[in-house]
Design an enzyme around this catalytic site. Sequence first.
Site, PDB file in Angstrom:
ATOM      1  N   SER A 191      -1.208   6.968   8.073  1.00 31.69           N
ATOM      2  CA  SER A 191      -2.316   7.191   8.994  1.00 31.69           C
ATOM      3  C   SER A 191      -2.740   8.665   8.979  1.00 31.69           C
ATOM      4  O   SER A 191      -2.963   9.217   7.913  1.00 31.69           O
ATOM      5  CB  SER A 191      -1.882   6.720  10.382  1.00 31.69           C
TER       6      SER A 191
ATOM      7  N   ASP B  68      -7.456  -3.721   8.071  1.00 31.80           N
ATOM      8  CA  ASP B  68      -6.955  -2.590   8.863  1.00 31.80           C
ATOM      9  C   ASP B  68      -8.126  -2.026   9.657  1.00 31.80           C
ATOM     10  O   ASP B  68      -9.051  -1.457   9.074  1.00 31.80           O
ATOM     11  CB  ASP B  68      -6.369  -1.539   7.908  1.00 31.80           C
TER      12      ASP B  68
ATOM     13  N   HIS C 116      -2.552  -2.059  10.270  1.00 28.79           N
ATOM     14  CA  HIS C 116      -2.501  -0.622  10.010  1.00 28.79           C
ATOM     15  C   HIS C 116      -1.083  -0.140   9.714  1.00 28.79           C
ATOM     16  O   HIS C 116      -0.891   1.012   9.348  1.00 28.79           O
ATOM     17  CB  HIS C 116      -3.062   0.108  11.237  1.00 28.79           C
TER      18      HIS C 116
END
Lengths: 244, 364
Positions: A76, A198, A226
Site C-alpha cells: 500500500s 482492489d 487490498h
Amino acid sequence: MVFAHGFGCDQNMWRLVAPAFEADYKVVVFDHVGAGHSDLSAYDPVKYASLQGYADDVVAICRELGLSEVIFVGHSVSAMIGALASIKAPDLFDSLVMVGPSPRYIDDTDYTGGFTAPQIDELLDSLADNHMGWSAAMAPAIMGNPDRPDLAAELTDSFCRTDPAIAKAFARVTFTSDNRADLPNITARTLILQGSDDIIASERVGEYVHAQVPNSRLVYLKASGHCPNLSAPEEVIAAIRDFV
Amino acid sequence: MEDLEDLYENAPCGYLSLTPQGLIAKSNATLSGWLGIPSEQLIGKRLRDLLNVAGSIFYETHFAPLLRMQGFFHEVALDFVTSDGTLLPVLANATEKRNDAGDLLFTRVTLFQATKRRRYERELVEAEEAARRLGKLREQFIAVLGHDLRNPVAALHAGINMLRREPLSKKSLQLTEVMQGSLARISELIDNVMDLARSQSGTGINLSRDANAPLEPVLRQVINELAAAHPDCTIEDEIMLEEPIHCDRKRMAQLVSNLLSNAITHGASDHPVRFRASTSGGELILTFANRGDPIPDEVMSHLFQPFFRGRTSTSQQGLGLGLHIASEIARAHGGSLDVQSSSDEVLFTFRMPLIWHEGPVGVR
C-alpha cells in the site's frame, strides 16, 4: 529483504509472507512510527507530514543495519515510501516489490486514482471527527486501560495496533499524497503486485505505475482485495520468488 | 419449540454470511428491512459495497486484515448506506468459520443498530474536546492573572508608596492607607484564584519544602499581621515546634492566615480565637478554635468546596476560596484538614507528617 506495512496495520501484515524468505535472506520487518510497538514519542508531526519522512526512516533502518542490495517489499502506501527511499539512496536498494501501490488516490485530469477529493475529505473527516470506527477496534488496544486490566490482557496480543492521533495524520499524508512525478525517477528494478478487485488501488492505478516506472514488471494476482499478503500469502510469496 | 428458521430471519439483529471471496452468500430479513434492500439483491455483493466510501476504505485497511489475522473482530463501528441513501450506523461482530483443515468456509457477521450509541459517543467526544478547550483557556487565564494583572497592581503599589513620601494632608494620608489595604486584598485575591486554577487543573499546588528554616517566625508574623488588622479581636497563641518540619513555609503561612481569618470572621467577637501549633507523634498539628454558632450540617459538607460562602454577611464576603485553598495546601503536604463543630466551639485541625518521603502524596 525489508518488509514495510501500509496504513491501518503494522508489521503483522507480513506475518504470513516474510518468514518464507528467512532461509535465503536477511529479513527485516518493522513498524512505522505510530504503529504497532513503535516508540510513539518519536513521532514528529513536521517530519511525518510527508511520505519523505517515512522514507528517510527506511533509509536510516537500512544504514543502521548495514544492509546492501536491499529488496524492499512495501504494501500500500509503503510501496511509495520504498520508492522515495530508493530514489534518495539508490546505492542501498537492489529492487522494489510494490503490493497494491498508488501514487495518488484522488482523481485528476487524465488520471483515475479511484477516489474523488470529497470522498477522501469524507474519510479524513470521519477520522478526525468520527473516531468511532477507530476507537471501537483500535483504541483500547493502544491506550491500554489501567482501570480494566482484564480488557488490557484480552487485547495484549491484538494485531494492527495504531495510535489514533498519529493514524489520523498518517491517513492525511497517505490519501492526499501525489508521487506521480517520482515514479520515472525509480532506478531499482520493480515488481508491481496488483490484486483483483482492489478498491484502494485499482488495476488502472497499477497499470499507471507500471507505465511510469522504467524497469518494472506488473503481475496480476488472483487474490482479491487490498491485502493479498494476508488473504493469499502463497500467491504473493510465489510472485516475489519468481521476481527475485 | 423455537422456530430456528424464523429466529434467523427475524432475529433482533442483522445476519450476513460471506463466502471466502468476501461475497454475501446469505443475509436475514431483519438486515434487509434495515437497509431497504431485498435479500436476493444483497447476494453476491461485497460487504464494502454496502458501506460509504470512508467506511469501505476503513474496512479494507483495518478490519479485513484484522479478521484475517485473528479470525474475528468485535464491536467494529460501520456505517451502512440504506436504499434511500441515509446512513445506518451499526456495530458489527464477525467470526470466520473454518473446516478441520483450516480452510475458510464462511465469515459470519452479526450487526446491531447503533444510531443512538453513535450519537452518544460523538457527544462524548465533543464534550471531551470542549473540556480540552476549557483546559487551555484556564492555562491562559492563569497566565493572564499571574502576569498581566499583577504588573499593574505592582505599579499602583509603587505609586502609592511614592505618593506617601510627598507632603500630604492627613485625610490624603489616610486614603493612601486604605488604598494600600485594598491593593493587598487584590493581590491576595489574585493569589487565591491562581491557586484555585492550579489545584483544579490537576497539577495541584506546587510546594517548595524546606525543613531547615524555622516555621515559628513565619507563623508569628501571620498572627501579628492579622492582630493588627483586627484590633477588636484577641488571638491567643501557643506555639511549641521542637522538631524540623518538611513543609513549604510560605504555603503554611497562607494556610494559617486563611484559617485564622476564617475564625476571626465567624467567631464571636467577645471571645478570643485560639491558635495552637505543636509537633508530636511525628506530626505537625495546628488547631484553630473559635466560639460562635455551630456550623450547620448542610454547610459542613460544602465547607471546603471552592466559591462556597457560608453564613457571612455581604460585607464579609470574599471569593469563598480561603478554606478550599487551605485544604489543598494540606493535601499537597500529604496532610489533612478537619473541622469539628459543637454548640460552643468550632475547631479546625490540620495535621501533616513531619518527614516527607518522595512518592505519592498522601500515602501513609
